[in-house]
Scaffold this active site. Structure first.
Site, mmCIF file in Angstrom:
data_model
loop_
_atom_site.group_PDB
_atom_site.id
_atom_site.type_symbol
_atom_site.label_atom_id
_atom_site.label_comp_id
_atom_site.label_asym_id
_atom_site.label_seq_id
_atom_site.Cartn_x
_atom_site.Cartn_y
_atom_site.Cartn_z
ATOM 1 N N CYS A 18 -2.463 6.914 -11.682
ATOM 2 C CA CYS A 18 -1.199 7.146 -10.965
ATOM 3 C C CYS A 18 -0.028 6.487 -11.680
ATOM 4 C CB CYS A 18 -1.265 6.656 -9.519
ATOM 5 S SG CYS A 18 -2.482 7.486 -8.529
ATOM 6 N N GLN A 22 -1.150 -5.034 -6.566
ATOM 7 C CA GLN A 22 -2.134 -5.625 -7.493
ATOM 8 C C GLN A 22 -1.914 -7.119 -7.696
ATOM 9 O OE1 GLN A 22 -4.689 -3.983 -8.426
ATOM 10 N NE2 GLN A 22 -4.045 -1.873 -8.018
ATOM 11 N N ASP A 49 6.413 -4.255 -5.643
ATOM 12 C CA ASP A 49 5.163 -3.597 -5.290
ATOM 13 C C ASP A 49 4.055 -4.605 -5.599
ATOM 14 O OD1 ASP A 49 2.739 -2.320 -5.488
ATOM 15 O OD2 ASP A 49 3.495 -0.594 -6.606
ATOM 16 N N LYS A 101 -7.030 -3.343 -1.025
ATOM 17 C CA LYS A 101 -7.178 -3.869 -2.382
ATOM 18 C C LYS A 101 -7.456 -5.373 -2.362
ATOM 19 C CE LYS A 101 -4.134 -0.364 -4.316
ATOM 20 N NZ LYS A 101 -4.989 0.507 -5.128
ATOM 21 N N HIS A 107 3.525 2.398 -10.812
ATOM 22 C CA HIS A 107 2.643 3.326 -10.097
ATOM 23 C C HIS A 107 3.521 4.445 -9.525
ATOM 24 C CE1 HIS A 107 -0.032 4.709 -6.844
ATOM 25 N NE2 HIS A 107 -1.016 4.098 -7.459
HETATM 26 N N1 PMP Z 1 1.166 0.334 -6.324
HETATM 27 C C1 PMP Z 1 0.209 -0.118 -7.144
HETATM 28 C C2 PMP Z 1 0.569 -1.026 -8.273
HETATM 29 C C3 PMP Z 1 -1.103 0.279 -6.924
HETATM 30 O O1 PMP Z 1 -2.071 -0.153 -7.735
HETATM 31 C C4 PMP Z 1 -1.406 1.133 -5.845
HETATM 32 C C5 PMP Z 1 -2.820 1.616 -5.594
HETATM 33 N N2 PMP Z 1 -3.465 2.138 -6.738
HETATM 34 C C6 PMP Z 1 -0.366 1.551 -5.016
HETATM 35 C C7 PMP Z 1 0.905 1.126 -5.290
HETATM 36 C C8 PMP Z 1 -0.596 2.438 -3.847
HETATM 37 O O2 PMP Z 1 -1.355 1.772 -2.903
HETATM 38 P P1 PMP Z 1 -1.917 2.568 -1.633
HETATM 39 O O3 PMP Z 1 -2.657 3.743 -2.194
HETATM 40 O O4 PMP Z 1 -2.828 1.583 -0.976
HETATM 41 O O5 PMP Z 1 -0.762 2.942 -0.798
#
Ligand code: PMP
Length: 406
Positions: free
Chosen positions: A365, A204, A201, A227, A124
């Site tokens: 993203c 997910q 990270d 999430k 991401h």
């Molecule tokens: N890492 C991953 C793998 C994600 O899926 C996301 C959210 N799409 C993020 C980071 C960022 O999370 P947040 O927008 O809640 O900071």
């Protein structure tokens, strides 16, 4: 006792019983944000109506009670991810914030010129850009481990790229774009053999399976409340005490200090050293309730239920002519990313929305991941434990309808 009747669980999520564009809502955008059960919304509502005061500063009763309610999340999270110490649980505003904290604070202390930061090809942007910024400041380099055609980390490449210049490994636990579950336990073992710390990270991963930070022996672990059926604006950074204590503050101001004078300021102990200013109190209060709710179902039960649904979804999608799943790793969680050669993902998403079916389309993203698979975008359905086979069937019907239009 755990609540394991998944058909009943759906009743906890009032948002799911609405009509969208004249059809019952099918919510399959859980990787972007998942829905909140009534008990969490009620908890936050009650806090706002009856319990609010600023935390950590008051001698008065309301402030002390608000502090207890807010700090409860730290206890709950410690148990939920099995951290050794409560002070290893740092409150953040989400995964992005947690990774930025580590990139900048760990980076300031431990990353030097010529060092390498190891990430994967399917991260991401939240786990790419902060590292690029600190690398530029320090004269370090971001090194990328490629994935195979299934979207799995190429193990030999990973081992090959771990070396004495690697300052930190920063990888997704589960990819939001493809659903790949990385082999994190053995990744961490291999890194630790060379004394290299690892950040995962977990945005997910935590919503979909039990995570035990001590069992993984991971050094930093970041995730987001929104999430996993909790509120937005709140997240957790787990960090091993030995690192957090050595790391300088990331943001500064009130709450994170010990003594302040114009000559010199000393900092608060961890985790408070990293928590400046008035925090999102109500979100923390709600998150404690969220974890109670998830524990009431059981993360093992959630994982088992979702794996069955993911398998069903995969089979059903593959029965559609011309549909190609992007991300076919052996180990996956929650995510079904797919494309058609002759229909743009945006068009699929639009036609599905007209039928009340919510999915995500775009690059998620994760632009480098899209590039790896030679697609500009994918359509992504992502499941949660309140989804069911009917949702999948509606999705498949909806896609078939889109195919007749384009
Ligand atoms: N890492 C991953 C793998 C994600 O899926 C996301 C959210 N799409 C993020 C980071 C960022 O999370 P947040 O927008 O809640 O900071």
């Amino acid at each position: 006792e755990e609540k394991t009747d998944f058909s009943k669980i759906r009743e906890d999520f009032h948002v799911l019983s609405q009509q969208v564009k004249g059809n019952p809502l099918v919510y399959l955008d859980n990787a972007a944000s998942s829905q909140m059960p009534a008990c969490v919304a009620d908890r936050m509502d009650n806090y706002h109506r009856n319990e609010h005061a600023n935390v950590h500063r008051g001698i008065h009763t309301l402030s002390q009670e608000a502090t207890d309610a807010y700090e409860l999340a730290r206890k709950r999270v410690k148990e939920f991810i099995n951290a050794e110490h409560e002070e290893e649980i740092v409150y953040t505003t989400g995964t992005t914030d947690g990774i930025n904290l580590v990139a900048h604070s760990f980076g300031a202390r431990f990353i030097e010129e010529g060092d390498e930061i190891l990430i994967s090809e399917i991260e991401h942007h939240a786990n790419i850009v902060p590292w690029q910024i600190i690398a530029k400041q320090k004269g370090a380099k971001v090194v990328v481990v490629p994935v195979n055609d299934a979207g799995e980390l190429i193990w030999e490449e990973y081992l090959d790229k771990l070396n004495e210049d690697t300052a930190i490994v920063a990888m997704g636990h589960v990819s939001n774009a493809l659903g790949t579950v990385h082999p994190v336990k053995k990744m961490i073992e291999a890194a630790h053999e060379k004394d290299i710390p690892v950040l995962l990270d977990g945005a997910q991963a935590v919503p979909h399976s039990p995570v035990d930070v001590q069992e993984l022996d991971v050094d930093f672990y970041a995730f987001s409340a929104h999430k996993m059926c909790g509120p937005t604006g709140f997240g957790i950074l787990y960090g091993k005490k030995k690192y957090l204590e050595e790391m300088p503050p990331y943001r500064s101001g009130g709450d994170m200090i010990d003594k302040v004078s114009f000559e010199e300021t000393t900092f608060n102990v961890i985790p408070h050293k990293f928590e400046a200013g008035t925090p999102p109190i109500v979100a923390g209060v709600g998150f404690a309730e969220t974890i109670d709710y998830l524990n009431g179902i059981g993360m093992k039960n959630i994982a088992a239920y979702e794996q069955k649904l993911l398998k069903y979804g995969t089979e059903q999608l593959l029965s559609i002519d011309g549909l190609r799943i992007i991300g076919t790793a052996e180990e996956k969680a929650s995510v079904l990313s797919f494309v058609f050669d002759d229909i743009h993902a945006t068009d699929i998403g639009t036609i599905l929305d007209q039928q009340g079916i919510a999915i995500r389309t775009g690059h998620h993203c994760a632009q480098p991941a899209m590039r790896r698979f030679n697609v500009p975008a994918t359509a992504r359905a992502s499941i949660s434990f309140y989804n069911n086979r009917e949702d999948i069937d509606r999705l498949v019907e909806g896609i078939k309808k889109a195919k007749t239009i384009f």
